[in-house]
Enzyme design. Structure first.
Site, PDB file in Angstrom:
ATOM      1  N   GLU A 166      21.927   6.312  -0.383  1.00  0.00           N
ATOM      2  CA  GLU A 166      22.608   7.363  -1.164  1.00  0.00           C
ATOM      3  C   GLU A 166      21.785   8.061  -1.904  1.00  0.00           C
ATOM      4  OE1 GLU A 166      23.049   7.325  -4.781  1.00  0.00           O
ATOM      5  OE2 GLU A 166      23.621   5.291  -5.126  1.00  0.00           O
ATOM      6  N   ARG A 182      25.383  -1.336  -9.139  1.00  0.00           N
ATOM      7  CA  ARG A 182      26.047  -1.307  -7.823  1.00  0.00           C
ATOM      8  C   ARG A 182      25.628   0.140  -7.333  1.00  0.00           C
ATOM      9  NH1 ARG A 182      31.948  -1.735  -8.295  1.00  0.00           N
ATOM     10  NH2 ARG A 182      32.032  -0.900  -6.024  1.00  0.00           N
ATOM     11  N   CYS A 207      14.877   6.943   0.713  1.00  0.00           N
ATOM     12  CA  CYS A 207      13.870   6.346   1.356  1.00  0.00           C
ATOM     13  C   CYS A 207      12.766   5.710   0.572  1.00  0.00           C
ATOM     14  CB  CYS A 207      13.138   7.175   2.598  1.00  0.00           C
ATOM     15  SG  CYS A 207      12.264   8.294   1.872  1.00  0.00           S
ATOM     16  N   HIS A 235       8.822  11.011   4.168  1.00  0.00           N
ATOM     17  CA  HIS A 235       9.491   9.863   4.186  1.00  0.00           C
ATOM     18  C   HIS A 235       8.501   8.694   4.141  1.00  0.00           C
ATOM     19  CE1 HIS A 235      12.521   7.048   5.932  1.00  0.00           C
ATOM     20  NE2 HIS A 235      11.608   6.712   6.868  1.00  0.00           N
ATOM     21  N   ASP A 251      11.712  -0.212   8.176  1.00  0.00           N
ATOM     22  CA  ASP A 251      12.206   0.905   7.556  1.00  0.00           C
ATOM     23  C   ASP A 251      13.686   0.608   7.407  1.00  0.00           C
ATOM     24  OD1 ASP A 251      12.896   3.474   6.768  1.00  0.00           O
ATOM     25  OD2 ASP A 251      12.199   4.632   8.399  1.00  0.00           O
TER      26      ASP A 251
END
Length: 271
Positions: free
Chosen positions: A41, A66, A71, A111, A126
């Site tokens: 998210e 929560r 990445c 990334h 990943d």
């Protein structure tokens, strides 16, 4: 200690109750459990909030709360867990190609992924590629199809670069390209700053969330919720019409407690 890692809390967060040791079975089990329990998210960039990559901040956000992350956070957490167990892990960086035409220039390294060395050979792990999250590690072998519970992947090599592609209903699609140069924390900090603040990556303007369960992939892009089977097969897709619906999806589908009122998030995203 400032960088102490709490393995017991992490394992509880992902629901892994079995013994762990630095082997392929543990790597595979943790990888699958992680992407199910801790969603991808990008709420912080959307809300113009900083994304911190130091280990205490990552644990506080992804383990103690929560929340999920993107990445750099996801794979930093996974790397810390694997190293605490005793795995040999190298942090790598990749150039994203998912939305790029095949002949377009390469973009920056935005990334993070991991190479894990096992007695059987190296594997790519990943848990944070947020448009096609891998639900299991891949053997670092080129030009063979590798199936996980939710996808089919292959690693390619060309001109000194490696690529990972995913099978989709329309055919093979390149996720990203990478080399084997180990990355420093400062490399990730630079990529993270660009990704979380620039208007070029999607995260400052688009709400992106994804979670991969045992037989279902849940993907949210702004006000569209897409549910897929393996290899991206569409099961259903629907619009989210109001803030209450968005809040329900975040809580029940992604198990995320947003850091601001849901109406504020809904007002920032388009259709």
């Amino acid at each position: 200690m400032p960088n102490e890692f709490h393995l017991d809390k992490y394992l509880a967060r992902i629901g892994h109750g079995a013994a762990v040791k630095p082997d392929l079975a543990t790597l595979t089990a943790l990888h699958s459990a992680h992407v199910d329990a801790i969603p991808f998210e990008g709420l912080n960039p959307l809300l113009r909030r900083p994304v911190h990559l130091d280990l205490p901040a990552v644990q506080a956000k992804l383990v103690d709360s929560r929340r999920g992350g993107y990445c750099f956070e996801q794979n930093a957490l996974f790397k810390a867990a694997l190293e605490h167990i005793g795995f040999s892990v190298t942090g790598l960086a990749a150039r994203v190609r998912w939305m790029s035409p095949p002949d377009s220039p390469f973009g920056p390294k935005v990334h993070m992924l991991l190479k894990v060395d096992l007695p059987e050979g190296p594997y790519i792990a990943d848990v944070g590629f947020g448009v096609c999250i891998m639900d299991g590690p891949l053997q670092f072998r080129t030009e063979i199809e590798q199936r996980t519970a939710m996808g089919t992947y292959r690693i390619g090599e060309s001109d000194g670069l490696f690529s990972i592609s995913a099978k989709q209903p329309s055919g093979w699609r390149t996720m990203y390209v990478f080399d084997l140069v180990p990355q420093l924390q400062s490399d990730y900090e630079l990529g993270n700053y660009f990704t979380s603040t620039s208007s070029i990556p999607p995260f400052t303007s688009t709400l992106i969330m994804e979670r991969v369960a045992a037989d279902t992939r849940y993907k949210l892009a702004n006000r569209r919720l897409r549910i897929e089977g393996r290899d991206g097969e569409l099961k259903s897709e629907r619009a989210i019409d109001n803030a209450d619906e968005l809040g329900q999806v975040l809580r029940e589908t992604f198990n995320v407690e947003p850091p601001v009122p849901i109406a504020e998030i809904f007002s920032r995203i388009g259709g």
